[in-house]
Design a protein around this motif. Structure first.
Motif, PDB file in Angstrom:
ATOM      1  N   SER A  31      -2.967  -5.219  -0.211  1.00 44.74           N
ATOM      2  CA  SER A  31      -4.192  -5.452   0.543  1.00 44.74           C
ATOM      3  C   SER A  31      -4.170  -4.787   1.917  1.00 44.74           C
ATOM      4  CB  SER A  31      -4.464  -6.949   0.682  1.00 44.74           C
ATOM      5  OG  SER A  31      -3.374  -7.562   1.347  1.00 44.74           O
ATOM      6  N   SER A  32      -2.993  -4.653   2.488  1.00 44.69           N
ATOM      7  CA  SER A  32      -2.939  -4.058   3.819  1.00 44.69           C
ATOM      8  C   SER A  32      -1.630  -3.300   3.978  1.00 44.69           C
ATOM      9  CB  SER A  32      -3.046  -5.152   4.883  1.00 44.69           C
ATOM     10  OG  SER A  32      -2.949  -4.581   6.159  1.00 44.69           O
ATOM     11  N   LEU A  33      -1.740  -2.077   4.403  1.00 47.62           N
ATOM     12  CA  LEU A  33      -0.566  -1.260   4.708  1.00 47.62           C
ATOM     13  C   LEU A  33      -0.788  -0.686   6.094  1.00 47.62           C
ATOM     14  CD1 LEU A  33       2.096   0.130   3.782  1.00 47.62           C
ATOM     15  CD2 LEU A  33       0.675   2.002   2.968  1.00 47.62           C
ATOM     16  N   LYS A  34       0.054  -1.054   7.019  1.00 49.89           N
ATOM     17  CA  LYS A  34      -0.085  -0.556   8.383  1.00 49.89           C
ATOM     18  C   LYS A  34       0.564   0.818   8.448  1.00 49.89           C
ATOM     19  CE  LYS A  34       0.619  -1.657  13.177  1.00 49.89           C
ATOM     20  NZ  LYS A  34       1.225  -2.560  14.144  1.00 49.89           N
ATOM     21  N   ILE A  35      -0.244   1.813   8.720  1.00 48.88           N
ATOM     22  CA  ILE A  35       0.240   3.189   8.824  1.00 48.88           C
ATOM     23  C   ILE A  35       0.772   3.411  10.229  1.00 48.88           C
ATOM     24  CG2 ILE A  35      -0.403   5.624   8.714  1.00 48.88           C
ATOM     25  CD1 ILE A  35      -0.377   4.174   6.007  1.00 48.88           C
ATOM     26  N   ASN A  36       2.001   3.861  10.326  1.00 52.99           N
ATOM     27  CA  ASN A  36       2.629   4.140  11.604  1.00 52.99           C
ATOM     28  C   ASN A  36       2.507   5.635  11.877  1.00 52.99           C
ATOM     29  OD1 ASN A  36       4.148   4.318  13.886  1.00 52.99           O
ATOM     30  ND2 ASN A  36       5.934   3.248  13.062  1.00 52.99           N
ATOM     31  N   THR A  37       1.389   6.055  12.451  1.00 54.38           N
ATOM     32  CA  THR A  37       1.140   7.475  12.686  1.00 54.38           C
ATOM     33  C   THR A  37       1.999   8.034  13.807  1.00 54.38           C
ATOM     34  OG1 THR A  37      -0.724   6.926  14.105  1.00 54.38           O
ATOM     35  CG2 THR A  37      -1.218   7.439  11.800  1.00 54.38           C
ATOM     36  N   GLY A 145     -10.414   2.054  -6.179  1.00 53.05           N
ATOM     37  CA  GLY A 145     -10.926   2.637  -4.943  1.00 53.05           C
ATOM     38  C   GLY A 145     -10.701   1.754  -3.741  1.00 53.05           C
ATOM     39  N   ASP A 146     -10.454   2.398  -2.607  1.00 50.41           N
ATOM     40  CA  ASP A 146     -10.415   1.765  -1.301  1.00 50.41           C
ATOM     41  C   ASP A 146      -9.363   0.672  -1.157  1.00 50.41           C
ATOM     42  OD1 ASP A 146     -12.543   3.421  -0.407  1.00 50.41           O
ATOM     43  OD2 ASP A 146     -13.942   2.125  -1.486  1.00 50.41           O
ATOM     44  N   ILE A 147      -8.206   0.878  -1.790  1.00 47.36           N
ATOM     45  CA  ILE A 147      -7.075  -0.042  -1.624  1.00 47.36           C
ATOM     46  C   ILE A 147      -5.787   0.741  -1.878  1.00 47.36           C
ATOM     47  CG2 ILE A 147      -7.034  -0.867  -4.019  1.00 47.36           C
ATOM     48  CD1 ILE A 147      -6.415  -3.686  -2.776  1.00 47.36           C
ATOM     49  N   TRP A 148      -4.747   0.419  -1.128  1.00 47.50           N
ATOM     50  CA  TRP A 148      -3.443   1.027  -1.390  1.00 47.50           C
ATOM     51  C   TRP A 148      -2.925   0.482  -2.707  1.00 47.50           C
ATOM     52  CZ3 TRP A 148      -1.723   5.115   1.095  1.00 47.50           C
ATOM     53  CH2 TRP A 148      -2.223   5.384   2.368  1.00 47.50           C
ATOM     54  N   TYR A 149      -2.409   1.365  -3.552  1.00 51.55           N
ATOM     55  CA  TYR A 149      -2.022   0.976  -4.907  1.00 51.55           C
ATOM     56  C   TYR A 149      -0.714   1.669  -5.265  1.00 51.55           C
ATOM     57  CZ  TYR A 149      -3.109  -0.522  -9.693  1.00 51.55           C
ATOM     58  OH  TYR A 149      -3.109  -1.143 -10.918  1.00 51.55           O
ATOM     59  N   GLY A 150       0.302   0.889  -5.615  1.00 46.95           N
ATOM     60  CA  GLY A 150       1.568   1.524  -5.947  1.00 46.95           C
ATOM     61  C   GLY A 150       2.707   0.567  -6.136  1.00 46.95           C
ATOM     62  N   PHE A 151       3.873   0.970  -5.639  1.00 39.04           N
ATOM     63  CA  PHE A 151       5.125   0.295  -5.940  1.00 39.04           C
ATOM     64  C   PHE A 151       5.901  -0.007  -4.670  1.00 39.04           C
ATOM     65  CE2 PHE A 151       3.999   3.023  -9.437  1.00 39.04           C
ATOM     66  CZ  PHE A 151       4.219   2.236 -10.554  1.00 39.04           C
ATOM     67  N   ASN A 152       6.547  -1.170  -4.666  1.00 38.81           N
ATOM     68  CA  ASN A 152       7.512  -1.517  -3.631  1.00 38.81           C
ATOM     69  C   ASN A 152       8.773  -1.982  -4.334  1.00 38.81           C
ATOM     70  OD1 ASN A 152       9.083  -2.411  -1.566  1.00 38.81           O
ATOM     71  ND2 ASN A 152       7.589  -3.840  -0.718  1.00 38.81           N
ATOM     72  N   ASN A 153       9.750  -1.078  -4.433  1.00 37.87           N
ATOM     73  CA  ASN A 153      11.025  -1.387  -5.074  1.00 37.87           C
ATOM     74  C   ASN A 153      12.130  -1.562  -4.040  1.00 37.87           C
ATOM     75  OD1 ASN A 153       9.753  -1.051  -7.581  1.00 37.87           O
ATOM     76  ND2 ASN A 153      10.175   1.136  -7.561  1.00 37.87           N
ATOM     77  N   CYS A 154      11.754  -1.911  -2.815  1.00 35.21           N
ATOM     78  CA  CYS A 154      12.734  -2.086  -1.750  1.00 35.21           C
ATOM     79  C   CYS A 154      13.378  -3.456  -1.880  1.00 35.21           C
ATOM     80  CB  CYS A 154      12.077  -1.959  -0.378  1.00 35.21           C
ATOM     81  SG  CYS A 154      11.277  -0.365  -0.096  1.00 35.21           S
ATOM     82  N   TYR A 155      14.672  -3.482  -2.060  1.00 31.22           N
ATOM     83  CA  TYR A 155      15.375  -4.757  -2.202  1.00 31.22           C
ATOM     84  C   TYR A 155      15.769  -5.334  -0.853  1.00 31.22           C
ATOM     85  CZ  TYR A 155      15.500  -3.359  -7.015  1.00 31.22           C
ATOM     86  OH  TYR A 155      15.129  -2.968  -8.262  1.00 31.22           O
ATOM     87  N   ARG A 156      15.941  -4.483   0.144  1.00 26.80           N
ATOM     88  CA  ARG A 156      16.323  -4.936   1.477  1.00 26.80           C
ATOM     89  C   ARG A 156      15.139  -4.931   2.411  1.00 26.80           C
ATOM     90  NH1 ARG A 156      21.209  -2.270   3.962  1.00 26.80           N
ATOM     91  NH2 ARG A 156      20.743  -3.974   5.338  1.00 26.80           N
ATOM     92  N   THR A 158      12.222  -5.748   4.813  1.00 28.72           N
ATOM     93  CA  THR A 158      11.961  -6.777   5.795  1.00 28.72           C
ATOM     94  C   THR A 158      10.504  -6.675   6.205  1.00 28.72           C
ATOM     95  OG1 THR A 158      12.490  -5.352   7.649  1.00 28.72           O
ATOM     96  CG2 THR A 158      14.321  -6.610   6.684  1.00 28.72           C
ATOM     97  N   SER A 159      10.054  -7.571   7.017  1.00 25.42           N
ATOM     98  CA  SER A 159       8.659  -7.503   7.447  1.00 25.42           C
ATOM     99  C   SER A 159       8.387  -6.219   8.222  1.00 25.42           C
ATOM    100  CB  SER A 159       8.312  -8.721   8.303  1.00 25.42           C
ATOM    101  OG  SER A 159       9.156  -8.771   9.443  1.00 25.42           O
ATOM    102  N   ALA A 160       9.405  -5.655   8.854  1.00 26.77           N
ATOM    103  CA  ALA A 160       9.217  -4.423   9.604  1.00 26.77           C
ATOM    104  C   ALA A 160       9.134  -3.205   8.692  1.00 26.77           C
ATOM    105  CB  ALA A 160      10.357  -4.221  10.591  1.00 26.77           C
ATOM    106  N   SER A 161       9.702  -3.298   7.498  1.00 24.14           N
ATOM    107  CA  SER A 161       9.766  -2.105   6.655  1.00 24.14           C
ATOM    108  C   SER A 161       8.405  -1.682   6.117  1.00 24.14           C
ATOM    109  CB  SER A 161      10.750  -2.297   5.492  1.00 24.14           C
ATOM    110  OG  SER A 161      10.266  -3.269   4.606  1.00 24.14           O
ATOM    111  N   LEU A 162       7.528  -2.611   5.844  1.00 26.66           N
ATOM    112  CA  LEU A 162       6.187  -2.247   5.391  1.00 26.66           C
ATOM    113  C   LEU A 162       5.108  -2.712   6.348  1.00 26.66           C
ATOM    114  CD1 LEU A 162       6.149  -2.691   1.540  1.00 26.66           C
ATOM    115  CD2 LEU A 162       6.070  -0.620   2.868  1.00 26.66           C
ATOM    116  N   ALA A 163       5.469  -3.504   7.305  1.00 25.30           N
ATOM    117  CA  ALA A 163       4.548  -3.977   8.341  1.00 25.30           C
ATOM    118  C   ALA A 163       3.220  -4.413   7.745  1.00 25.30           C
ATOM    119  CB  ALA A 163       4.349  -2.902   9.402  1.00 25.30           C
ATOM    120  N   MET A 164       3.300  -5.335   6.796  1.00 27.33           N
ATOM    121  CA  MET A 164       2.092  -5.847   6.153  1.00 27.33           C
ATOM    122  C   MET A 164       1.479  -6.942   7.010  1.00 27.33           C
ATOM    123  SD  MET A 164       3.184  -6.088   2.221  1.00 27.33           S
ATOM    124  CE  MET A 164       4.905  -5.688   2.115  1.00 27.33           C
ATOM    125  N   LYS A 165       0.172  -6.991   6.984  1.00 27.90           N
ATOM    126  CA  LYS A 165      -0.522  -8.038   7.746  1.00 27.90           C
ATOM    127  C   LYS A 165      -0.596  -9.303   6.915  1.00 27.90           C
ATOM    128  CE  LYS A 165      -3.317  -4.973  10.463  1.00 27.90           C
ATOM    129  NZ  LYS A 165      -4.625  -4.555  10.825  1.00 27.90           N
TER     130      LYS A 165
END
Length: 165
Positions: A31-37, A145-156, A158-165
């Motif tokens: 639903s939300s992916l914070k892009i770190n530009t 349409g209009d949503i980030w769609y994919g995979f998160n296979n990160c086992y480690r 943290t909240s900082a790694s994807l910075a989701m709201k």
């Protein structure tokens, strides 16, 4: 006696094989992916190959963006990979992009974003870079349409790694 054990073993293997199902991960909406530009400094180069499914629409005029990264918060963002004039994302084709971004450890998440009305079905996306082994993410479904769609296979992760709201 050995013959009976052999047949019993074969029977057990056949039963277990018929009941087991392979688990194939499917892409999920985010639903939300914070892009770190500010982090998208071109310190490393990545090769991203996107293979469009033969079940996709013939071509798309949709806007396609990509974000991938590692479990430590390193994120690469590529806005607007699409270019309808060049035949990008045509059915049964593979498009390869050279994307610069921050250096990462092993890539463990990848999301696509589609905006538009044509629709588009990627078959898979493969990312390779300097410090990572090539990794593939299998879609073979239409991207909503209009949503980030994919995979998160990160086992480690943290909240900082994807910075989701």
């Amino acid at each position: 006696m050995m013959r009976a054990l052999f047949f019993l073993l074969i029977f057990a293997v056949l039963i277990s094989c018929s009941q087991s199902r392979s688990i194939i991960p499917r892409p999920q909406p985010l639903s939300s992916l914070k892009i770190n530009t500010t982090q998208n400094v071109g310190a490393c180069s990545f090769s991203v190959s996107i293979r469009t499914s033969c079940s996709s629409t013939r071509y798309t005029r949709d806007h396609i963006s990509l974000s991938f990264g590692d479990a430590y918060g390193n994120q690469v963002y590529a806005p607007r990979l699409d270019d309808p004039r060049s035949g990008t994302f045509e059915r049964c084709s593979t498009d390869t992009f050279q994307i610069n971004g921050p250096c990462t450890y092993q890539i463990c998440y990848l999301y696509l974003y589609r905006s538009g009305y044509d629709g588009w079905m990627p078959y898979d996306v493969t990312v390779s870079g300097y410090n990572t082994q090539p990794v593939s993410f299998y879609y073979n479904v239409f991207i909503p349409g209009d949503i980030w769609y994919g995979f998160n296979n990160c086992y480690r992760a943290t909240s900082a790694s994807l910075a989701m709201k």
